[in-house]
Design a protein around this motif. Sequence first.
Motif, PDB file in Angstrom:
ATOM      1  N   MET A   1      -2.301   3.030   8.181  1.00  0.00           N
ATOM      2  CA  MET A   1      -1.411   3.089   7.052  1.00  0.00           C
ATOM      3  C   MET A   1      -0.652   1.790   6.789  1.00  0.00           C
ATOM      4  N   ASN A  89       2.658   2.587   0.591  1.00  0.00           N
ATOM      5  CA  ASN A  89       1.826   3.722   0.985  1.00  0.00           C
ATOM      6  C   ASN A  89       2.738   4.931   1.185  1.00  0.00           C
ATOM      7  N   SER A 112      -2.895   5.085  -0.194  1.00  0.00           N
ATOM      8  CA  SER A 112      -3.030   3.920   0.684  1.00  0.00           C
ATOM      9  C   SER A 112      -4.148   3.020   0.192  1.00  0.00           C
TER      10      SER A 112
END
Length: 137
Positions: A1, A89, A112
């Motif tokens: 992430m 994200n 993302s």
Amino acid sequence: MPLSATRSKHRFTVEYPVNASPKILYPYLASATGLSQWFCQRVRTIDNHQFIFTWDNQDHFAEMNSHRTNRSVRFVFLDKNHRHTPDANYLDFTIDSSELTQEVFLRVVDYSEETDEIELQEMWDSLIQNLREQVGG
């Protein structure tokens, strides 16, 4: 992430039936203890709203920037200095239930840089299977 300024973002949305009540399911989505049982290697809290998610022995900082008890939670990922970034994200977990059938569904929105739909689907299928094992359904 992790956040990257050079790659474009992709919004992946998937929904799963879960055989558990929203009251049972919600703590697995909104607490460090619950998330660490199915979502990643480890989850720790810095305070009530800041979390450290650990994947592959790397820490990723996030803030729970919205939640509705037994309904939804959103984690927005921060930079390595724990600051907000533009177009960050995020992960959304939303619990929906059908009044008619009494079925409970978990909707996941993963925003993302990851654009491989098949990889995302397989990853979330596996994660949700882990979650179902924890909640008994």
